[in-house]
Design a protein around this motif. Structure first.
Motif, PDB file in Angstrom:
ATOM      1  N   SER A  50       0.797  -1.322   0.158  1.00 38.91           N
ATOM      2  CA  SER A  50      -0.228  -0.009   0.032  1.00 38.91           C
ATOM      3  C   SER A  50       0.897   1.214   0.176  1.00 38.91           C
ATOM      4  N   SER A  51       2.109   1.234   0.426  1.00 38.71           N
ATOM      5  CA  SER A  51       3.096   2.341   0.345  1.00 38.71           C
ATOM      6  C   SER A  51       3.450   2.773  -0.976  1.00 38.71           C
ATOM      7  N   PRO A  81       0.323  -4.773  -8.898  1.00 35.84           N
ATOM      8  CA  PRO A  81      -0.763  -3.590  -8.392  1.00 35.84           C
ATOM      9  C   PRO A  81      -1.981  -3.708  -8.981  1.00 35.84           C
ATOM     10  N   SER A  82      -2.610  -4.655  -9.354  1.00 35.94           N
ATOM     11  CA  SER A  82      -3.900  -5.029  -9.762  1.00 35.94           C
ATOM     12  C   SER A  82      -4.856  -4.608  -8.599  1.00 35.94           C
ATOM     13  N   ALA A  83      -4.475  -5.090  -7.497  1.00 38.47           N
ATOM     14  CA  ALA A  83      -5.022  -4.866  -5.932  1.00 38.47           C
ATOM     15  C   ALA A  83      -4.993  -3.322  -5.631  1.00 38.47           C
ATOM     16  N   SER A  84      -4.348  -2.315  -6.071  1.00 40.25           N
ATOM     17  CA  SER A  84      -4.361  -1.247  -5.567  1.00 40.25           C
ATOM     18  C   SER A  84      -5.502  -0.602  -5.824  1.00 40.25           C
ATOM     19  N   CYS A 130      -9.530 -11.653  -3.688  1.00 38.68           N
ATOM     20  CA  CYS A 130      -9.933 -10.518  -2.531  1.00 38.68           C
ATOM     21  C   CYS A 130      -8.483 -10.269  -2.229  1.00 38.68           C
ATOM     22  N   SER A 131      -7.860  -8.894  -2.171  1.00 34.93           N
ATOM     23  CA  SER A 131      -6.634  -8.518  -1.725  1.00 34.93           C
ATOM     24  C   SER A 131      -6.580  -8.822  -0.057  1.00 34.93           C
ATOM     25  N   ALA A 132      -5.121  -9.157   0.156  1.00 35.46           N
ATOM     26  CA  ALA A 132      -4.758  -9.414   1.477  1.00 35.46           C
ATOM     27  C   ALA A 132      -4.544  -8.427   2.214  1.00 35.46           C
ATOM     28  N   TYR A 133      -4.157  -7.154   1.531  1.00 44.54           N
ATOM     29  CA  TYR A 133      -3.860  -6.135   2.134  1.00 44.54           C
ATOM     30  C   TYR A 133      -4.462  -4.701   2.014  1.00 44.54           C
ATOM     31  N   GLU A 134      -5.284  -4.642   0.949  1.00 40.08           N
ATOM     32  CA  GLU A 134      -5.712  -3.303   0.528  1.00 40.08           C
ATOM     33  C   GLU A 134      -7.223  -3.366   0.778  1.00 40.08           C
ATOM     34  N   THR A 135      -7.639  -2.340   1.059  1.00 43.35           N
ATOM     35  CA  THR A 135      -9.264  -1.968   1.427  1.00 43.35           C
ATOM     36  C   THR A 135      -9.942  -1.448   0.028  1.00 43.35           C
ATOM     37  N   ALA A 136     -11.342  -2.012   0.070  1.00 46.17           N
ATOM     38  CA  ALA A 136     -12.195  -1.608  -1.186  1.00 46.17           C
ATOM     39  C   ALA A 136     -12.233  -0.178  -1.219  1.00 46.17           C
ATOM     40  N   GLY A 187     -14.867  -6.195   3.094  1.00 46.85           N
ATOM     41  CA  GLY A 187     -14.333  -4.801   3.068  1.00 46.85           C
ATOM     42  C   GLY A 187     -13.033  -4.832   2.195  1.00 46.85           C
ATOM     43  N   LYS A 188     -12.344  -5.901   2.196  1.00 47.10           N
ATOM     44  CA  LYS A 188     -11.005  -5.887   1.154  1.00 47.10           C
ATOM     45  C   LYS A 188     -11.308  -5.636  -0.267  1.00 47.10           C
ATOM     46  N   ARG A 189     -10.262  -4.947  -0.835  1.00 46.10           N
ATOM     47  CA  ARG A 189     -10.356  -4.868  -2.381  1.00 46.10           C
ATOM     48  C   ARG A 189     -10.567  -6.311  -3.105  1.00 46.10           C
ATOM     49  N   ALA A 190     -11.659  -5.876  -4.095  1.00 45.68           N
ATOM     50  CA  ALA A 190     -11.885  -7.102  -4.646  1.00 45.68           C
ATOM     51  C   ALA A 190     -11.637  -6.880  -6.486  1.00 45.68           C
TER      52      ALA A 190
END
Length: 380
Positions: A202-203, A229-232, A263-269, A286-289
């Protein structure tokens, strides 16, 4: 294809067999292999898949073997005008140098009756990651990726300018430096590369922020789980589908087994995604899909690409798939729309989607939003 085999294709270059229709792919039972090798920690790999012959060698010919721009535009109802995308700039961010990018684009454009896109007429520009003209070393695999990205962004938005930004290497540090240059000189940025998610990713998300700019990232070619970075949350994650033909006529579109998602392991939707009515069915809590959206990516319905920089001894017309194809096509379609295509745009009522309700990438394609094809494919 099993998830294990799909992972091998994308990450290790292992040859896999894909079913091929009659819509212009190389042969009836084409095999495909990853163009770029597995990436170590801190580096990304390109997401292109190239069809290969019976001996596992890349298949190239003197005439196109994959789908044409006219076929893709017909399947999706995209604009056919040679000025579509005029006034906009699409940046392509990739690693290393493709020394024949411009001349190969000229061959591609000439083959398909597209407007010329050259340095001389102001349509095409190539720079290094800081905007200079001291280019990095050549890499044959990334050169094939670059040819795909440049040619298919131009195919969908022939009136738009193309800015190729070449990172010094495939390290995240260099690719993100190239991203920083691209986003300040373009309206849309396409990225056909990625790697496994990692703690602290996320940084890096700030590199995908620029007012008025849309960012597109291929979701990967190994099914689940999500990639970066698809999950960004700052990008539009573009997944993959398969186009089916009968007697040369398009019949249906289904989810591609290799299309990245999860679902991302680290990023928020994003708020736009989490508030979307279909988000609840994906189970991301609540995580990024990913992906947000999709388009043709299966090498079984792969697109034609011309590359004269020899790849494993081959040059000419290749049939290429992978979400490396769907990302620049989405960037091109966004340029034709002329809008800032971000999460709010994608999850609003601005796009007519083809809902993909069949297929599986480790998650099933269902009615509505899911982790196989996202909202679906852009049509019209």
């Amino acid at each position: 294809m099993s998830k294990l085999l799909a992972t091998a294709v994308a990450l290790a270059g292992v040859v896999a067999v894909f079913a091929v229709g009659t819509g212009g792919a190389a042969n009836d039972h084409a095999a495909a292999a990853a163009v770029c090798p597995a990436a170590v920690v801190g580096f990304a790999h390109c997401h292109a898949l190239v069809t290969v012959d019976a001996h596992g060698n890349p298949y190239a010919s003197t005439a196109p073997t994959g789908l044409s721009p006219a076929t893709i535009k017909s399947v999706y109802g995209f604009a056919t005008s040679g000025t579509a995308g005029a006034g906009k700039t699409i940046a392509i961010v990739d690693a290393y140098d493709d020394p024949t990018a411009e001349s190969d684009l000229a061959v591609f454009a000439g083959q398909y009756g597209l407007p010329a896109c050259t340095t001389a007429n102001g349509c095409f520009a190539k720079v290094n990651q800081t905007g200079g003209t001291s280019y990095p070393r050549k890499d044959a695999g990334w050169a094939l990726e670059i040819s795909l990205d440049v040619q298919w962004a131009h195919a969908i938005a022939p009136g738009a300018k193309i800015l190729l930004v070449e990172a010094s290497s495939n390290s995240f540090a260099n690719l993100l430096a190239a991203e920083d240059y691209a986003k300040t000189h373009a309206d849309y940025v396409s990225n056909s590369w990625g790697a496994s998610e990692f703690s602290g990713e996320s940084s890096y998300d700030s590199h995908f922020v620029q007012s008025g700019v849309g960012f597109f990232v291929s979701s990967g070619d190994a099914g689940l789980p999500a990639e970066y970075p698809s999950a960004s949350p700052n990008v539009i994650s573009v997944g993959g589908t398969t186009l089916h033909f009968s007697g040369g006529n398009f019949t249906s579109e289904t989810g591609w087994s290799g299309g990245g998602g999860g679902c991302s392991a680290y990023e928020t939707a994003t708020s736009a995604q989490s508030a979307f009515s279909g988000y609840g069915q994906v189970g991301c809590a609540g995580k990024r899909a990913t992906p947000d959206v999709s388009l043709d990516a299966d090498p079984a319905s792969g697109v034609s690409v011309y590359d004269s920089t020899r790849y494993q001894g081959q040059q000419g017309w290749f049939t290429i798939g992978g979400t490396s194809a769907s990302s620049p096509m989405w960037a091109g379609r966004a340029a034709v729309a002329g809008a800032v295509v971000d999460a709010a745009y994608v999850y609003g009522n601005n796009i007519t989607y083809r809902d993909i309700t069949a297929g599986n990438n480790g998650a099933p394609c269902l009615v509505g939003f899911e982790l196989c094809s996202g909202r679906g494919s852009w049509t019209g």
